[in-house]
Design a protein around this motif. Sequence first.
Motif, mmCIF file in Angstrom:
data_model
loop_
_atom_site.group_PDB
_atom_site.id
_atom_site.type_symbol
_atom_site.label_atom_id
_atom_site.label_comp_id
_atom_site.label_asym_id
_atom_site.label_seq_id
_atom_site.Cartn_x
_atom_site.Cartn_y
_atom_site.Cartn_z
ATOM 1 N N LYS A 68 44.093 -21.198 6.650
ATOM 2 C CA LYS A 68 45.452 -20.647 7.582
ATOM 3 C C LYS A 68 45.087 -19.463 8.117
ATOM 4 C CE LYS A 68 48.760 -22.696 4.250
ATOM 5 N NZ LYS A 68 49.804 -22.137 3.615
ATOM 6 N N ASP A 69 44.108 -18.608 7.510
ATOM 7 C CA ASP A 69 43.666 -17.306 8.417
ATOM 8 C C ASP A 69 42.821 -17.931 9.457
ATOM 9 O OD1 ASP A 69 45.019 -15.833 6.287
ATOM 10 O OD2 ASP A 69 43.088 -15.878 4.983
ATOM 11 N N ILE A 70 42.118 -18.769 9.238
ATOM 12 C CA ILE A 70 41.341 -18.977 10.592
ATOM 13 C C ILE A 70 41.942 -19.718 11.640
ATOM 14 C CG2 ILE A 70 39.325 -20.698 11.314
ATOM 15 C CD1 ILE A 70 38.186 -20.542 8.337
ATOM 16 N N ALA A 71 43.170 -20.434 11.107
ATOM 17 C CA ALA A 71 43.684 -21.386 11.949
ATOM 18 C C ALA A 71 44.603 -20.182 13.007
ATOM 19 C CB ALA A 71 44.717 -22.291 11.536
ATOM 20 N N ARG A 72 45.090 -19.039 12.180
ATOM 21 C CA ARG A 72 46.025 -18.226 12.789
ATOM 22 C C ARG A 72 45.127 -17.443 13.766
ATOM 23 N NH1 ARG A 72 47.052 -15.484 8.322
ATOM 24 N NH2 ARG A 72 48.745 -17.315 7.732
ATOM 25 N N SER A 73 43.886 -17.131 13.390
ATOM 26 C CA SER A 73 43.114 -16.181 14.257
ATOM 27 C C SER A 73 42.623 -16.938 15.681
ATOM 28 C CB SER A 73 42.126 -15.423 13.748
ATOM 29 O OG SER A 73 41.129 -16.526 13.481
ATOM 30 N N LEU A 74 42.604 -18.286 15.625
ATOM 31 C CA LEU A 74 42.051 -19.043 16.522
ATOM 32 C C LEU A 74 43.235 -19.471 17.650
ATOM 33 C CD1 LEU A 74 39.056 -20.855 15.228
ATOM 34 C CD2 LEU A 74 38.979 -18.845 16.874
ATOM 35 N N TYR A 75 44.708 -19.576 16.858
ATOM 36 C CA TYR A 75 45.885 -19.995 17.552
ATOM 37 C C TYR A 75 45.679 -21.675 17.488
ATOM 38 C CZ TYR A 75 46.612 -15.437 18.925
ATOM 39 O OH TYR A 75 46.809 -13.915 18.723
ATOM 40 N N ILE A 76 44.932 -22.299 16.414
ATOM 41 C CA ILE A 76 45.074 -23.541 16.248
ATOM 42 C C ILE A 76 45.668 -23.885 14.996
ATOM 43 C CG2 ILE A 76 43.133 -24.059 17.759
ATOM 44 C CD1 ILE A 76 41.326 -24.347 15.357
ATOM 45 N N SER A 77 45.901 -25.392 14.900
ATOM 46 C CA SER A 77 46.610 -25.881 13.729
ATOM 47 C C SER A 77 45.475 -25.741 12.381
ATOM 48 C CB SER A 77 47.067 -27.476 13.645
ATOM 49 O OG SER A 77 46.173 -28.250 13.946
ATOM 50 N N VAL A 78 46.100 -25.907 11.336
ATOM 51 C CA VAL A 78 45.376 -25.842 10.155
ATOM 52 C C VAL A 78 44.767 -27.050 9.692
ATOM 53 C CG1 VAL A 78 45.868 -25.740 7.477
ATOM 54 C CG2 VAL A 78 47.143 -24.130 8.816
ATOM 55 N N SER A 79 45.328 -28.157 10.271
ATOM 56 C CA SER A 79 44.705 -29.496 10.087
ATOM 57 C C SER A 79 43.436 -29.533 11.030
ATOM 58 C CB SER A 79 45.555 -30.642 10.635
ATOM 59 O OG SER A 79 46.086 -30.677 11.513
ATOM 60 N N THR A 80 43.516 -28.899 12.024
ATOM 61 C CA THR A 80 42.281 -28.840 13.033
ATOM 62 C C THR A 80 41.141 -28.243 12.300
ATOM 63 O OG1 THR A 80 43.742 -29.054 14.823
ATOM 64 C CG2 THR A 80 41.594 -28.462 15.508
ATOM 65 N N VAL A 81 41.421 -26.947 11.733
ATOM 66 C CA VAL A 81 40.393 -26.068 11.117
ATOM 67 C C VAL A 81 39.883 -27.096 9.966
ATOM 68 C CG1 VAL A 81 39.993 -24.210 9.707
ATOM 69 C CG2 VAL A 81 41.514 -23.972 11.809
ATOM 70 N N SER A 82 40.855 -27.864 9.204
ATOM 71 C CA SER A 82 40.115 -28.376 8.090
ATOM 72 C C SER A 82 39.379 -29.421 8.487
ATOM 73 C CB SER A 82 41.472 -29.344 7.426
ATOM 74 O OG SER A 82 41.151 -30.124 6.329
ATOM 75 N N ARG A 83 39.731 -30.167 9.749
ATOM 76 C CA ARG A 83 38.904 -31.317 10.059
ATOM 77 C C ARG A 83 37.498 -30.720 10.661
ATOM 78 N NH1 ARG A 83 43.740 -34.426 13.108
ATOM 79 N NH2 ARG A 83 44.450 -35.620 11.394
ATOM 80 N N ALA A 84 37.581 -29.616 11.205
ATOM 81 C CA ALA A 84 36.340 -29.192 11.788
ATOM 82 C C ALA A 84 35.385 -28.634 10.579
ATOM 83 C CB ALA A 84 36.851 -27.963 12.562
ATOM 84 N N LEU A 85 36.056 -28.133 9.501
ATOM 85 C CA LEU A 85 35.054 -27.588 8.660
ATOM 86 C C LEU A 85 34.799 -28.840 7.723
ATOM 87 C CD1 LEU A 85 37.215 -24.725 7.067
ATOM 88 C CD2 LEU A 85 35.132 -24.626 8.267
#
Length: 63
Positions: A7-24
Motif C-alpha cells: 500500500k505504501d508503494i502504491a501510494r507513492s507511485l499513484y497506482i493501485s495496490v493490485s498493480t503493485v502486487s502483480r508487479a512484485l
Amino acid sequence: MKHVTIKDIARSLYISVSTVSRALTDDKNIRRETREAVLREAERLGYRRNPVAMNLKMGRTNT
C-alpha cells in the motif's frame, strides 16, 4: 520503524495496490516500465515480503 507495505508503494507511485502486487509477483500482464518502477520504489523504501502473508496466500506453510 514501520514496515513498508505494498500500500505504501502504491501510494507513492499513484497506482493501485493490485498493480503493485502483480508487479512484485512478476505477472505477465504488467508493462515492463511499470514493473521496473515498482521494483525501484520497493528497493528505495526498503520493502521486504512478509513470508507469513505469502504462505497464507499460497495455502501452504512449507513446514
